[in-house]
Design a protein around this motif. Structure first.
Motif, mmCIF file in Angstrom:
data_model
loop_
_atom_site.group_PDB
_atom_site.id
_atom_site.type_symbol
_atom_site.label_atom_id
_atom_site.label_comp_id
_atom_site.label_asym_id
_atom_site.label_seq_id
_atom_site.Cartn_x
_atom_site.Cartn_y
_atom_site.Cartn_z
ATOM 1 N N SER A 1 0.825 -1.217 0.000
ATOM 2 C CA SER A 1 0.000 0.000 0.000
ATOM 3 C C SER A 1 0.856 1.263 0.000
ATOM 4 O O SER A 1 0.344 2.371 -0.220
ATOM 5 C CB SER A 1 -0.930 0.013 1.206
ATOM 6 O OG SER A 1 -0.195 0.137 2.408
ATOM 7 N N LYS A 2 2.163 1.092 0.245
ATOM 8 C CA LYS A 2 3.067 2.248 0.223
ATOM 9 C C LYS A 2 3.388 2.683 -1.209
ATOM 10 O O LYS A 2 4.011 3.733 -1.410
ATOM 11 C CB LYS A 2 4.383 1.923 0.941
ATOM 12 C CG LYS A 2 4.214 1.354 2.343
ATOM 13 C CD LYS A 2 3.501 2.292 3.276
ATOM 14 C CE LYS A 2 3.291 1.652 4.636
ATOM 15 N NZ LYS A 2 2.437 2.482 5.522
ATOM 16 N N VAL A 3 2.982 1.862 -2.168
ATOM 17 C CA VAL A 3 3.268 2.181 -3.570
ATOM 18 C C VAL A 3 2.122 3.012 -4.145
ATOM 19 O O VAL A 3 0.971 2.565 -4.172
ATOM 20 C CB VAL A 3 3.472 0.898 -4.403
ATOM 21 C CG1 VAL A 3 3.794 1.255 -5.858
ATOM 22 C CG2 VAL A 3 4.585 0.037 -3.803
ATOM 23 N N ARG A 4 2.459 4.222 -4.573
ATOM 24 C CA ARG A 4 1.468 5.114 -5.178
ATOM 25 C C ARG A 4 2.030 5.656 -6.486
ATOM 26 O O ARG A 4 3.137 6.225 -6.510
ATOM 27 C CB ARG A 4 1.137 6.280 -4.233
ATOM 28 C CG ARG A 4 0.619 5.837 -2.881
ATOM 29 C CD ARG A 4 -0.157 6.955 -2.173
ATOM 30 N NE ARG A 4 0.635 8.146 -1.940
ATOM 31 C CZ ARG A 4 1.315 8.393 -0.816
ATOM 32 N NH1 ARG A 4 1.311 7.490 0.163
ATOM 33 N NH2 ARG A 4 1.989 9.515 -0.665
ATOM 34 N N ASN A 5 1.272 5.446 -7.550
ATOM 35 C CA ASN A 5 1.710 5.903 -8.869
ATOM 36 C C ASN A 5 3.104 5.393 -9.212
ATOM 37 O O ASN A 5 3.924 6.104 -9.812
ATOM 38 C CB ASN A 5 1.679 7.436 -8.949
ATOM 39 C CG ASN A 5 0.288 7.996 -8.740
ATOM 40 O OD1 ASN A 5 -0.705 7.436 -9.217
ATOM 41 N ND2 ASN A 5 0.202 9.101 -8.000
ATOM 42 N N TYR B 1 6.238 5.377 -0.966
ATOM 43 C CA TYR B 1 6.203 6.510 -0.032
ATOM 44 C C TYR B 1 6.271 5.972 1.406
ATOM 45 O O TYR B 1 5.575 5.031 1.765
ATOM 46 C CB TYR B 1 4.930 7.329 -0.215
ATOM 47 C CG TYR B 1 4.976 8.217 -1.441
ATOM 48 C CD1 TYR B 1 5.368 9.543 -1.345
ATOM 49 C CD2 TYR B 1 4.649 7.704 -2.696
ATOM 50 C CE1 TYR B 1 5.421 10.365 -2.471
ATOM 51 C CE2 TYR B 1 4.703 8.503 -3.828
ATOM 52 C CZ TYR B 1 5.082 9.832 -3.710
ATOM 53 O OH TYR B 1 5.149 10.639 -4.824
ATOM 54 N N ARG C 1 8.946 10.247 -0.732
ATOM 55 C CA ARG C 1 9.091 9.328 -1.869
ATOM 56 C C ARG C 1 10.489 8.738 -1.846
ATOM 57 O O ARG C 1 11.472 9.453 -1.841
ATOM 58 C CB ARG C 1 8.843 10.051 -3.185
ATOM 59 C CG ARG C 1 9.015 9.141 -4.419
ATOM 60 C CD ARG C 1 8.593 9.842 -5.707
ATOM 61 N NE ARG C 1 9.363 11.045 -5.974
ATOM 62 C CZ ARG C 1 10.586 11.054 -6.523
ATOM 63 N NH1 ARG C 1 11.197 9.907 -6.830
ATOM 64 N NH2 ARG C 1 11.196 12.202 -6.755
ATOM 65 N N SER D 1 5.586 4.703 -7.248
ATOM 66 C CA SER D 1 6.656 5.078 -6.327
ATOM 67 C C SER D 1 6.306 4.642 -4.908
ATOM 68 O O SER D 1 5.138 4.556 -4.542
ATOM 69 C CB SER D 1 6.887 6.593 -6.344
ATOM 70 O OG SER D 1 7.322 7.024 -7.615
#
Length: 766
Positions: free
Chosen positions: A353-357, A361, A488, A359
């Protein structure tokens, strides 16, 4: 690039590597013009020379070492001094530094922590010690600055006791080994093998000491390449590294499971000692013209990239580049590993769930302690963050300078102002983030840290309460690069920064004004300050002629850390109270352990009180009938057989030196561990010092949790120096088995027979 040599090597003039092949002697002859045996070449290492100077046994195969100085912090020193007091302590024979950098948050547990500090100050006055007040310095930074010395040896009750870059062989051990030194005894071991770490090249801009360290750890931990060996750093790459950079690599050698480390020293080390007002501490250290090493790790510093160690071990390494290129697959893999490691169906590690777009975070960045909080690291972080912001969202960042002199210099050169203006919180010298007592992230948070460890719960979460957070280890420079990008995940080699590298100017004034130095000035009239939580050790019985063990915990993980045996964090305040601390034993790994161990301890207590334990337990009556059958008797007398609990684990003892991982089992009636192997020498030593039999099982498992193991004539077996012990599993059937004790020194045998180190020294002193 890191390469491991498959054979031993000869190192000629500190630079030329000759593999130990069939014609190595021919190559050696052509290089040095004379024949040389392997044993002669072994004596050419720096480690051999220093060990020889400190060995009093007369044999370099069986060492009996006396150290030049000792160090403990406020999680360990109370138990050590209490052990030594019970054994006849009169005064500290060598400088003993008592630092206060772990239990520094004195609001936790009421007055408990500060009571420990006052105990240490009174002990320093009574026995002639050195007392470093809370927030003044973390243990290892103080020892670097004030106690290290080329060619010396230091023993510390913290696993990261490493000052090899300053020419000091330093070893982290359990408290029992320090108690021995305090009582004028020795540290006994076989001569360790020595592995060379050949550094060459120059690190890329943005690559820091943690990147080098994690690269090495990731290469050697799982294969045990340096397990219980000394790592000797050599090569042309050393000269390009600052002393603090070297210290940052060196302190992390603990995570390889090596015994200790030593480095070549040069003008930079000389300047370091001069800057700290101790020019006499310097000596040029190099291997001899020819030195033989039992292995070699070849490290091309120019090929190392910024690294990250993902949960839950410093060896779980990736380059930040490869993680960012494939985040979902790698993080899913770590999540799957965590399911087995955590063994808790109510807790799920969620990293994807730390992966956004595309990358990753993170929520937190920490630079702290003996590894991260050094001057060089923090000034580089300040340069990266100058004029930027950590942002006003979930990401937060804290920096802990490793000592007040370091802090003062960072204030002088403006680094602190740069950091604070960027939104960084500046803390005092405190080891809390390394063991879960400071800057605990929110539930499910991911913290990136330049600290020493990322074991489960080292960030302070408590899974039994439904909490889980995790730590990834990174270098301070990449943490700063991540911070200026709003959390990031970013490698420091991706950013453009001019590193200013301001010179360090040490100021000893704060130490002169606050540190109590009582070495050589013991005053026996001083009364120890004993707070209400400081308790004496309970009494422990001597080993009985025969032994009955009940298996009360069965751990099948590949490696079991000391954090899992006795948790860090919330338990720290109770380490001066053996009975209260013991309630936490295996609490995160096997919550049923304490209750089961107490039942067995009750049986043993009944036996010692001349009652029949079988009266309280029908199962035990059946066990005694089985023992009678084994002995070929019609019945047996229960008082003949000591009763204790034991645990089975594949490879216990990785990580911290804390003796409480063993002593807490002992307090609950433990009498042995059974393992395939022990992860570290220090954990095995801790078991022995607390009268716990360190059994090795080489044959197939033929017992399970809840089974009894009967060991007849165990006392006679130890007295007659038997390495292999015959035992019987009493479960559904009776099955014979063999347990291995391995090599024990004469002192270790006596400690086991007497029941613990305290008993051994008390009787000896009497």
């Amino acid at each position: 690039m890191i390469k491991l040599y498959d054979t031993g090597v000869y190192l000629v003039n500190g630079r030329e590597i000759i593999e130990d092949s069939g014609d190595a002697h021919v190559a050696l002859l052509s290089k040095v013009g004379r024949e040389m045996t392997k044993e002669q070449a072994r004596q050419g290492t720096m480690a051999y020379s220093i060990l020889e100077q400190h060995n009093i046994s007369g044999s370099m195969d069986k060492l009996r070492i006396k150290f030049d100085a000792l160090a403990s912090h406020d999680i360990t020193y109370v138990g050590i001094i209490q052990t030594a007091r019970a054994s006849g302590l009169e005064k500290f024979p060598v400088p003993y530094v008592l630092t206060n950098c772990h239990n520094s948050l004195c609001a936790v547990g009421g007055t408990i922590n500060e009571d420990d500090h006052m105990f240490a100050l009174s002990a320093a006055k009574k026995y002639g010690g050195i007392y470093v007040p809370a927030h003044l310095a973390v243990i290892h930074q103080y020892m670097r600055e004030m106690m290290s010395r080329c060619g010396s040896m230091i023993l510390g009750s913290d696993s990261h006791t490493r000052y090899g870059a300053l020419g000091t062989i330093a070893i982290g051990e359990g408290g029992g080994e320090l108690a021995k030194q305090i009582l004028n005894r020795t540290y006994d071991l076989k001569r360790p093998e020595v592995v060379a770490v050949y550094l060459t090249g120059t690190p890329k801009k943005g690559v820091g000491p943690q990147d080098i360290a994690l690269s090495i750890i990731g290469t050697v931990f799982k294969n045990g390449y340096v397990n219980n060996k000394i790592m000797e750093f050599v090569g042309d790459g050393i000269e390009g590294l600052s002393v603090e950079y070297r210290n940052g690599i060196d302190v992390m050698t603990t995570e390889t499971t090596c015994l200790s480390s030593i480095w070549c020293t040069d003008e930079k080390v000389k300047d370091y000692f001069s800057a700290h007002g101790r020019p006499e501490a310097y000596e040029k250290l190099d291997p001899a013209e020819v030195a033989y090493y039992d292995g070699l790790i070849y490290v091309d510093l120019s090929k190392i990239k910024p690294m990250i160690a993902l949960p839950f071990h410093p060896s779980n390494t990736y380059t930040i580049e490869e993680l960012n290129a494939n985040p979902m697959d790698i993080l899913k893999h770590v999540e799957q590993e965590a399911i087995q490691l955590l063994d808790n169906p109510h807790i799920k590690l969620d990293l994807t769930s730390k992966v956004r777009n595309g990358s990753i975070y993170v929520e937190q960045g920490i630079v702290a302690g003996c590894a991260g909080g050094t001057y060089d690291n923090i000034v580089d972080v300040a340069d990266i963050m100058s004029g930027y912001s950590t942002g006003n969202d979930t990401f937060s960042m804290s920096v802990y300078p490793s000592s007040q002199p370091t802090y003062i210099n960072l204030v002088r050169n403006g680094a602190i102002e740069k950091l604070m203006n960027a939104g960084v919180i500046i803390r005092s010298a405190f080891c809390g983030p390394c063991f879960g007592a400071g800057d605990v992230p929110a539930n499910k948070g991911l913290s990136i840290r330049h600290t020493t460890r990322n074991f489960p719960n080292r960030e302070g979460s408590v899974p039994s309460n439904g909490q889980i957070a995790s730590v990834a280890l990174m270098d301070a420079r990449s943490i700063a690069a991540t911070a200026i990008n709003g959390g990031r995940l970013t490698s420091a080699t991706e950013i453009d920064v001019e590193y200013t590298k301001p010179a360090y100017q040490f100021s000893s004034e704060v130490y002169r004004k606050r540190v109590y130095n009582g070495f050589g000035k013991a005053d026996r009239s001083i009364e120890l300050s004993l707070g209400p939580n400081i308790a004496d050790w309970p009494t422990f019985p001597a080993l009985t002629e025969h032994l009955l063990l009940k298996v009360v915990s069965f751990l099948t993980d590949p490696v079991t850390t000391t954090d899992e045996l006795i948790p860090s964090g919330e338990t720290s305040s109770y380490r001066s109270n053996p009975l209260r601390l013991a309630e936490f034993t295996l609490s995160r790994k096997d919550p049923s352990y304490v209750g089961k161990a107490k039942v067995v301890y009750h049986y043993e207590k009944m036996r010692r009180e001349a009652n029949n334990p079988a009266d309280a337990c029908e199962d035990l009556r059946e066990i005694y009938r089985s023992i009678a059958q084994i002995e070929g008797k019609s019945s047996i007398t229960p008082q003949e057989i000591g009763i204790g609990s034991t645990i089975y684990a594949n490879k216990p003892g990785d990580g911290s030196a804390r003796e409480q991982a063993a002593s807490s089992q002992k307090v609950l009636g433990g009498w042995a561990n059974i393992a395939r192997e022990y992860a570290t020498k220090r954990y095995r030593s801790n078991l022995i010092n607390w009268g716990m039999l360190p059994f090795i099982l080489e044959s197939a498992l033929n017992f399970k949790n809840g089974d009894y193991i009967y060991i007849p004539n165990i006392r006679e077996a130890i007295e007659s120096e038997k390495a292999t012990i015959k035992a019987y599993v009493i479960g559904d059937t009776i099955q014979a088995m063999e347990l291995i004790l391995g090599d024990l020194t004469a002192d270790e045998r006596q400690i086991l027979l007497k029941g613990c180190l305290i008993n051994y020294y008390r009787e000896d002193h009497a």
